[in-house]
Design an enzyme around this catalytic site. Sequence first.
Site, PDB file in Angstrom:
ATOM      1  N   TYR A   1     -10.936  -0.727  10.496  1.00 19.50           N
ATOM      2  CA  TYR A   1     -11.525   0.409   9.758  1.00 19.50           C
ATOM      3  C   TYR A   1     -12.790   0.938  10.437  1.00 19.50           C
ATOM      4  CZ  TYR A   1      -7.943   0.106   6.278  1.00 19.50           C
ATOM      5  OH  TYR A   1      -6.710   0.136   5.672  1.00 19.50           O
TER       6      TYR A   1
ATOM      7  N   ARG B   1     -11.550   3.390  12.917  1.00 18.40           N
ATOM      8  CA  ARG B   1     -11.084   4.637  12.287  1.00 18.40           C
ATOM      9  C   ARG B   1     -12.259   5.461  11.760  1.00 18.40           C
ATOM     10  NH1 ARG B   1      -6.461   3.285   8.356  1.00 18.40           N
ATOM     11  NH2 ARG B   1      -6.332   5.550   8.314  1.00 18.40           N
TER      12      ARG B   1
ATOM     13  N   ASN C   1      -4.827  10.881   2.019  1.00 23.16           N
ATOM     14  CA  ASN C   1      -5.590  10.593   3.237  1.00 23.16           C
ATOM     15  C   ASN C   1      -6.949   9.992   2.916  1.00 23.16           C
ATOM     16  OD1 ASN C   1      -3.431  11.723   4.478  1.00 23.16           O
ATOM     17  ND2 ASN C   1      -4.438  13.657   4.964  1.00 23.16           N
ATOM     18  N   VAL C   2      -7.386   9.123   3.820  1.00 18.81           N
ATOM     19  CA  VAL C   2      -8.698   8.499   3.634  1.00 18.81           C
ATOM     20  C   VAL C   2      -9.752   9.206   4.490  1.00 18.81           C
ATOM     21  CG1 VAL C   2      -7.697   6.300   2.951  1.00 18.81           C
ATOM     22  CG2 VAL C   2      -8.231   6.681   5.360  1.00 18.81           C
ATOM     23  N   ASP C   3      -9.328  10.211   5.262  1.00 22.87           N
ATOM     24  CA  ASP C   3     -10.317  10.993   6.027  1.00 22.87           C
ATOM     25  C   ASP C   3     -11.010  11.993   5.085  1.00 22.87           C
ATOM     26  OD1 ASP C   3      -9.001  13.649   6.026  1.00 22.87           O
ATOM     27  OD2 ASP C   3      -7.489  12.734   7.310  1.00 22.87           O
TER      28      ASP C   3
ATOM     29  N   HIS D   1      -5.872   7.202  -2.173  1.00 17.93           N
ATOM     30  CA  HIS D   1      -5.864   5.919  -1.444  1.00 17.93           C
ATOM     31  C   HIS D   1      -7.233   5.533  -0.885  1.00 17.93           C
ATOM     32  CE1 HIS D   1      -1.234   6.469  -0.855  1.00 17.93           C
ATOM     33  NE2 HIS D   1      -1.553   6.028  -2.060  1.00 17.93           N
TER      34      HIS D   1
ATOM     35  N   GLY E   1       2.769  17.495   4.739  1.00 15.80           N
ATOM     36  CA  GLY E   1       2.621  16.410   5.711  1.00 15.80           C
ATOM     37  C   GLY E   1       2.613  15.010   5.136  1.00 15.80           C
ATOM     38  N   THR E   2       3.578  14.744   4.275  1.00 15.81           N
ATOM     39  CA  THR E   2       3.718  13.364   3.788  1.00 15.81           C
ATOM     40  C   THR E   2       5.191  12.998   3.769  1.00 15.81           C
ATOM     41  OG1 THR E   2       3.554  11.908   1.848  1.00 15.81           O
ATOM     42  CG2 THR E   2       3.402  14.265   1.421  1.00 15.81           C
ATOM     43  N   SER E   3       5.487  11.736   4.087  1.00 16.22           N
ATOM     44  CA  SER E   3       6.879  11.289   4.104  1.00 16.22           C
ATOM     45  C   SER E   3       7.397  11.003   2.703  1.00 16.22           C
ATOM     46  CB  SER E   3       7.008  10.036   4.977  1.00 16.22           C
ATOM     47  OG  SER E   3       6.166   9.022   4.476  1.00 16.22           O
TER      48      SER E   3
HETATM   49  C1  BJW Z   1       3.391  16.543   9.875  1.00 15.35           C
HETATM   50  C2  BJW Z   1       2.865  16.869  11.140  1.00 15.35           C
HETATM   51  C3  BJW Z   1       2.211  18.119  11.266  1.00 15.35           C
HETATM   52  C4  BJW Z   1       3.772  14.915  11.282  1.00 15.35           C
HETATM   53  N1  BJW Z   1       2.125  18.931  10.181  1.00 15.35           N
HETATM   54  N2  BJW Z   1       3.295  17.371   8.828  1.00 15.35           N
HETATM   55  C5  BJW Z   1       9.515  -0.615  -3.347  1.00 15.35           C
HETATM   56  C6  BJW Z   1       9.789   0.560  -4.053  1.00 15.35           C
HETATM   57  C7  BJW Z   1       8.735   1.316  -4.594  1.00 15.35           C
HETATM   58  C8  BJW Z   1       7.429   0.922  -4.428  1.00 15.35           C
HETATM   59  C9  BJW Z   1       7.187  -0.247  -3.739  1.00 15.35           C
HETATM   60  C10 BJW Z   1       8.207  -0.996  -3.214  1.00 15.35           C
HETATM   61  N3  BJW Z   1       7.651  -2.077  -2.575  1.00 15.35           N
HETATM   62  C11 BJW Z   1       6.293  -1.987  -2.677  1.00 15.35           C
HETATM   63  C12 BJW Z   1       6.001  -0.887  -3.400  1.00 15.35           C
HETATM   64  C13 BJW Z   1       4.677  -0.378  -3.764  1.00 15.35           C
HETATM   65  C14 BJW Z   1       3.946   0.214  -2.588  1.00 15.35           C
HETATM   66  C15 BJW Z   1       4.865   1.206  -1.862  1.00 15.35           C
HETATM   67  O1  BJW Z   1       5.014   2.345  -2.238  1.00 15.35           O
HETATM   68  N4  BJW Z   1       5.460   0.775  -0.762  1.00 15.35           N
HETATM   69  C16 BJW Z   1       6.399   1.639  -0.026  1.00 15.35           C
HETATM   70  C17 BJW Z   1       6.178   1.452   1.458  1.00 15.35           C
HETATM   71  C18 BJW Z   1       7.785   1.332  -0.468  1.00 15.35           C
HETATM   72  N5  BJW Z   1       2.805   0.910  -3.149  1.00 15.35           N
HETATM   73  C19 BJW Z   1       1.662   0.281  -3.396  1.00 15.35           C
HETATM   74  O2  BJW Z   1       1.490  -0.890  -3.120  1.00 15.35           O
HETATM   75  C20 BJW Z   1       0.583   1.088  -4.099  1.00 15.35           C
HETATM   76  N6  BJW Z   1       0.090   0.371  -5.208  1.00 15.35           N
HETATM   77  C21 BJW Z   1       0.860   0.044  -6.234  1.00 15.35           C
HETATM   78  O3  BJW Z   1       2.031   0.343  -6.326  1.00 15.35           O
HETATM   79  O4  BJW Z   1       0.171  -0.661  -7.188  1.00 15.35           O
HETATM   80  C22 BJW Z   1       0.881  -1.204  -8.304  1.00 15.35           C
HETATM   81  C23 BJW Z   1      -0.173  -1.919  -9.124  1.00 15.35           C
HETATM   82  C24 BJW Z   1      -0.421  -1.485 -10.412  1.00 15.35           C
HETATM   83  C25 BJW Z   1      -1.386  -2.149 -11.180  1.00 15.35           C
HETATM   84  C26 BJW Z   1      -2.085  -3.236 -10.628  1.00 15.35           C
HETATM   85  C27 BJW Z   1      -1.848  -3.635  -9.341  1.00 15.35           C
HETATM   86  C28 BJW Z   1      -0.876  -2.973  -8.575  1.00 15.35           C
HETATM   87  C29 BJW Z   1      -0.612   1.289  -3.146  1.00 15.35           C
HETATM   88  C30 BJW Z   1      -0.255   2.125  -1.981  1.00 15.35           C
HETATM   89  C31 BJW Z   1      -1.434   2.194  -1.016  1.00 15.35           C
HETATM   90  C32 BJW Z   1      -1.082   2.924   0.253  1.00 15.35           C
HETATM   91  N7  BJW Z   1      -2.123   2.779   1.173  1.00 15.35           N
HETATM   92  C33 BJW Z   1      -1.982   3.340   2.498  1.00 15.35           C
HETATM   93  C34 BJW Z   1      -2.980   2.667   3.472  1.00 15.35           C
HETATM   94  C35 BJW Z   1      -4.368   2.899   3.121  1.00 15.35           C
HETATM   95  C36 BJW Z   1      -4.997   3.987   3.898  1.00 15.35           C
HETATM   96  C37 BJW Z   1      -5.340   3.632   5.305  1.00 15.35           C
HETATM   97  O5  BJW Z   1      -5.628   2.514   5.658  1.00 15.35           O
HETATM   98  O6  BJW Z   1      -5.318   4.584   6.093  1.00 15.35           O
HETATM   99  O7  BJW Z   1      -2.118   4.749   2.476  1.00 15.35           O
HETATM  100  S1  BJW Z   1      -0.347   3.131   3.169  1.00 15.35           S
HETATM  101  C38 BJW Z   1      -0.274   4.630   4.039  1.00 15.35           C
HETATM  102  O8  BJW Z   1       0.846   5.394   3.534  1.00 15.35           O
HETATM  103  C39 BJW Z   1      -1.544   5.371   3.654  1.00 15.35           C
HETATM  104  C40 BJW Z   1      -0.992   6.732   3.348  1.00 15.35           C
HETATM  105  O9  BJW Z   1      -1.891   7.426   2.490  1.00 15.35           O
HETATM  106  C41 BJW Z   1       0.344   6.476   2.745  1.00 15.35           C
HETATM  107  C42 BJW Z   1       1.273   7.645   2.765  1.00 15.35           C
HETATM  108  O10 BJW Z   1       1.634   7.980   4.043  1.00 15.35           O
HETATM  109  P1  BJW Z   1       1.867   9.495   4.436  1.00 15.35           P
HETATM  110  O11 BJW Z   1       0.602  10.238   4.280  1.00 15.35           O
HETATM  111  O12 BJW Z   1       3.049  10.018   3.755  1.00 15.35           O
HETATM  112  O13 BJW Z   1       2.089   9.374   6.017  1.00 15.35           O
HETATM  113  P2  BJW Z   1       3.453   9.124   6.837  1.00 15.35           P
HETATM  114  O14 BJW Z   1       3.072   8.679   8.187  1.00 15.35           O
HETATM  115  O15 BJW Z   1       4.397   8.298   6.087  1.00 15.35           O
HETATM  116  O16 BJW Z   1       4.112  10.573   6.927  1.00 15.35           O
HETATM  117  C43 BJW Z   1       3.521  11.576   7.730  1.00 15.35           C
HETATM  118  C44 BJW Z   1       4.285  12.863   7.517  1.00 15.35           C
HETATM  119  O17 BJW Z   1       3.626  13.868   8.243  1.00 15.35           O
HETATM  120  C45 BJW Z   1       5.738  12.798   8.022  1.00 15.35           C
HETATM  121  O18 BJW Z   1       6.600  13.319   7.029  1.00 15.35           O
HETATM  122  C46 BJW Z   1       5.708  13.692   9.249  1.00 15.35           C
HETATM  123  O19 BJW Z   1       6.939  14.391   9.457  1.00 15.35           O
HETATM  124  C47 BJW Z   1       4.602  14.653   8.891  1.00 15.35           C
HETATM  125  N8  BJW Z   1       3.942  15.323  10.007  1.00 15.35           N
HETATM  126  N9  BJW Z   1       3.121  15.847  11.981  1.00 15.35           N
HETATM  127  C48 BJW Z   1       2.666  18.535   8.997  1.00 15.35           C
HETATM  128  N10 BJW Z   1       1.696  18.522  12.424  1.00 15.35           N
END
Ligand code: BJW
Length: 233
Positions: free
Chosen positions: A54, A57, A88-90, A105, A170-172
Amino acid sequence: MKNKVCVLTGAGISAESGIKTFRDADGLWEGHDVQEVATPEGWARNQELVLKFYNERRRQLKEVKPNEGHHQLLRLEESLDTVIITQNVDDLHERAGSKQVIHLHGELTKVRSVKTPSSVYHWEDDLQTGDVCKDGGQLRPHIVWFGEAVPELERAIDHIVDAHHILIIGTSMQVYPAASLTAYAPDYAKIWYVDPNPQINYELSRQSDRLRILKGPATTKVKEAVDFILTAS
Ligand code: BJW
């Protein structure tokens, strides 16, 4: 009353500013396994590694700037009630001038005590082992890791429930609960999705009648989406 727009952003909106997305890198973020740097278990196993990850980053954030995708959203704010709900965290939305931003997040420029989660501080420099809060607790990144609750979720839902437009950029749409937010939108809401590789998850597949996809990068397609929304409002 003004129409309301909720903008749901992910890593893709910051990609053209130079910040890597998550899933484009094959499960590795800047060469690290997600399980090691973005889970409470990873923090317990190797605090130094997580702090280093971190810190790097946080340093990178000082070198990047908002891009046209972030800037175009200001046009919405000029005439509509606009809330940005970002995964996003930015801080690029804030630096572009957006006023209402909810960080689902967490934020790279904040840290909090491991003892008292409500003790949150602004932090721009490197964070080290031994940097402690007044309560004696080690400070950790103010980031929502996998398996942790998403405290801002309720506030985000409160905005989605009366939105006229949802603009996804821009999210998957794979990480929950953020990926399920569109399910809370009213039936009359239109959904716009800007992404070069849009992924229709379960919730969106049930809303296909009011979903419009603008396939392409944020720096060009956000403008088109904003034009559509302003014309329709
Ligand atoms: C462009 C582009 C351009 C490229 N222009 N676009 C099974 C089923 C359902 C859920 C779960 C499961 N197993 C586990 C879970 C839960 C889990 C989860 O969802 N996991 C999945 C992987 C399945 N979720 C959690 O754990 C969450 N908490 C939770 O559920 O708590 C329950 C609870 C309740 C009560 C008490 C206790 C617990 C927490 C989720 C936290 C996510 N954190 C992160 C990391 C932190 C940030 C960091 O360090 O940076 O957040 S993970 C990471 O993914 C980050 C992001 O915010 C997040 C989303 O990603 P994002 O933004 O969608 O990015 P990408 O890379 O996936 O996609 C990029 C997109 O951009 C693509 O589509 C490209 O095409 C596009 N792109 N260039 C526009 N130029």
